[in-house]
Write a protein that holds these residues in place. Structure first.
Motif, PDB file in Angstrom:
ATOM      1  N   ASP A 135      11.946   7.685  -3.964  1.00 28.00           N
ATOM      2  CA  ASP A 135      10.667   7.119  -3.521  1.00 28.00           C
ATOM      3  C   ASP A 135       9.537   7.461  -4.473  1.00 28.00           C
ATOM      4  OD1 ASP A 135      10.480   9.844  -2.890  1.00 28.00           O
ATOM      5  OD2 ASP A 135       9.213   9.465  -1.140  1.00 28.00           O
ATOM      6  N   GLU A 153       6.292   4.524  -6.629  1.00 26.13           N
ATOM      7  CA  GLU A 153       7.039   4.550  -5.377  1.00 26.13           C
ATOM      8  C   GLU A 153       8.184   3.555  -5.351  1.00 26.13           C
ATOM      9  OE1 GLU A 153       3.789   4.528  -5.597  1.00 26.13           O
ATOM     10  OE2 GLU A 153       2.938   6.135  -4.372  1.00 26.13           O
ATOM     11  N   ASN A 154       8.088   2.473  -6.119  1.00 31.18           N
ATOM     12  CA  ASN A 154       9.105   1.430  -6.097  1.00 31.18           C
ATOM     13  C   ASN A 154      10.050   1.499  -7.286  1.00 31.18           C
ATOM     14  OD1 ASN A 154       8.067   0.187  -3.680  1.00 31.18           O
ATOM     15  ND2 ASN A 154       6.388  -0.638  -4.920  1.00 31.18           N
ATOM     16  N   SER A 155      10.105   2.649  -7.928  1.00 31.00           N
ATOM     17  CA  SER A 155      11.008   2.803  -9.077  1.00 31.00           C
ATOM     18  C   SER A 155      12.457   2.979  -8.625  1.00 31.00           C
ATOM     19  CB  SER A 155      10.578   3.998  -9.924  1.00 31.00           C
ATOM     20  OG  SER A 155      10.558   5.179  -9.136  1.00 31.00           O
ATOM     21  N   GLU A 156      12.677   3.673  -7.537  1.00 29.93           N
ATOM     22  CA  GLU A 156      13.983   3.932  -6.914  1.00 29.93           C
ATOM     23  C   GLU A 156      14.914   4.802  -7.749  1.00 29.93           C
ATOM     24  OE1 GLU A 156      16.038   0.849  -4.899  1.00 29.93           O
ATOM     25  OE2 GLU A 156      14.224   0.046  -3.947  1.00 29.93           O
ATOM     26  N   PRO A 178      15.040  -0.625  -9.194  1.00 31.01           N
ATOM     27  CA  PRO A 178      16.048  -0.777  -8.142  1.00 31.01           C
ATOM     28  C   PRO A 178      17.399  -1.202  -8.700  1.00 31.01           C
ATOM     29  CG  PRO A 178      13.970  -1.743  -7.447  1.00 31.01           C
ATOM     30  CD  PRO A 178      13.806  -1.386  -8.892  1.00 31.01           C
ATOM     31  N   GLY A 184      10.386  -4.278  -8.821  1.00 35.11           N
ATOM     32  CA  GLY A 184      10.046  -2.883  -8.587  1.00 35.11           C
ATOM     33  C   GLY A 184       9.297  -2.284  -9.759  1.00 35.11           C
ATOM     34  N   ASP A 185       9.135  -0.963  -9.708  1.00 40.19           N
ATOM     35  CA  ASP A 185       8.511  -0.234 -10.820  1.00 40.19           C
ATOM     36  C   ASP A 185       9.596   0.014 -11.858  1.00 40.19           C
ATOM     37  OD1 ASP A 185       6.072  -0.168  -9.480  1.00 40.19           O
ATOM     38  OD2 ASP A 185       6.565   1.690  -8.450  1.00 40.19           O
TER      39      ASP A 185
END
Length: 402
Positions: A135, A153-156, A178, A184-185
């Protein structure tokens, strides 16, 4: 004596019967009127869990960071077990990340200028079918006593973190993005204010992230980044594509260009990169590629030209495919693989390092800058230490991971 034994046996049976078959008729009637009895938390509030293991093997270690000043202080990242810290070279451990947003960790970094600053990138940096996601990115300014989330936060899945040796506020983060979706990041991110804000300085496409980033040890204005395209589905892994490759910047990440001359031309999968700290013009790359084009490559001019040394790639590139250049001996490279591999000739030949009484499936390594024979290795079976470069190992059974 026989009568006493028989009498005690009879009393035991009667006790069991009484416990198993209480007959309080009035209580039953009361239960019908008032409902089932309530359970008070005070009865168990003082009970605490304690670890009973591990007895044989520990769990997958994905990254290792050692305090640059106090080398008995280590931070160890588990793929599925948070972050652990030791201040006595592994005699005891303390979990320092249990109360934060992800149990799956991908990367660690300790600030070379301020040993109390620790960065944690969440989300295991592999493409397995059983891989935990993260996260975002976290930062500690008190040696891991507390952490604050600082973005992405959206790197996963965060593959690597690099801190500018001249300025602790400048940090680069390789975000794979992701695994099961686009976007995502994803890419290479840079902060110049210690994590307050982030700029994506290298963006390839919505399906290609960045798995590794490196400084030139002699000139931190020069950086190298590894792009990795992949997508996991229930039925398959698409491990590679036209987006994968190696990039170079000579202006602290302001601009980037591909440096793939001599690398395979077709679709490439995961690439592991290493730079010689003895001669930083020499780069090494282990390249997964379509067909039989993959292998181990070497450059003598800062990545401008590559030459294939051998056809060696790791047994499962999406899972391993990370290499380390020995700071003590030129052209010695270690390769993370099912069995730890080592080359003494710049990648032309590889042999097994040796893993007697050690678990296999290797993912992380720390090479002691003061001792050529001292290695700390993280694998699927936990953490190991060797003082004779792989001839024998010390295992750490006190990391309760699985």
């Amino acid at each position: 004596m026989k009568k006493q034994i028989a009498w005690r046996f009879l009393l035991g049976i009667l006790s069991v019967c009484v416990i198993a078959n209480p007959a309080p008729a009035q209580e039953s009637e009361q239960d019908e009127e008032t409902g089932p009895p309530t359970f008070k938390s005070s009865l168990v509030s003082d009970l605490k869990f304690r670890s009973l293991g591990p007895a044989l093997t520990s769990g997958r270690i994905i990254d290792i960071a050692v305090d640059p000043v106090k080398n008995s202080t280590w931070y160890v990242a588990a793929a599925s077990g948070n972050v652990w810290k030791t201040t006595n070279a592994g005699t005891t451990w303390k979990p320092i990340f249990d109360k934060y947003g992800s149990y799956s960790i991908g990367s660690l970094a300790v600030d070379p200028n301020n040993r109390m600053v620790v960065w944690v990138g969440t989300g295991e940096n592999n493409s397995q079918r059983s891989v935990g996601y993260g996260d975002g990115l976290y930062k500690s300014i008190d040696g891991g006593s507390s952490f604050e989330k600082v973005g992405l936060e959206n790197s996963e899945h965060i593959g690597m973190i690099r801190i500018d040796p001249r300025d602790s506020d400048v940090v680069y983060v390789a975000a794979q993005g992701p695994l099961w979706a686009s976007g995502g990041d994803r890419g290479l991110y840079k902060t110049t204010d210690g994590g307050e804000t982030w700029d994506r300085v290298l963006e390839i496409d919505d399906d290609t992230g960045v798995s590794e980033v490196f400084y030139d040890p002699r000139n931190p204005d020069v950086l190298y980044a590894v792009a990795y395209q992949r997508r996991r589905h229930v039925w398959t892994l698409i491990d590679g594509g036209p987006g994968s490759g190696v990039y170079k910047s000579t202006d602290t990440g302001g601009t980037w260009r591909k440096i793939n001359r001599g690398l395979p031309n077709g679709d490439k999968g995961r690439i592991g990169l290493a730079i010689s700290s003895i001669n930083s013009e020499v780069l090494y790359a282990i390249v997964e590629a379509s067909g039989d084009a993959g292998g181990f490559f070497r450059s003598e001019d800062g990545g401008e030209h590559w030459s294939k040394q051998s056809s060696y790639v790791s047994g499962s590139p999406q899972y391993y495919q990370e290499i380390y250049a020995d700071p003590h001996k030129f052209d010695r490279i270690y390769s993370m693989d099912t069995y730890m591999m080592v080359s003494e000739d710049g990648g032309k030949t590889f042999t097994r390092l040796g893993e007697q009484y050690k678990h296999v499936d290797n993912h992380a390594m720390y090479i002691d800058p003061e001792d050529v024979n001292h290695l700390i290795i993280g694998c699927d079976g936990g953490l190991y230490e060797t003082w004779d470069r792989g001839k024998s190992y010390r295992y750490f059974p006190n990391l309760p991971l699985t």
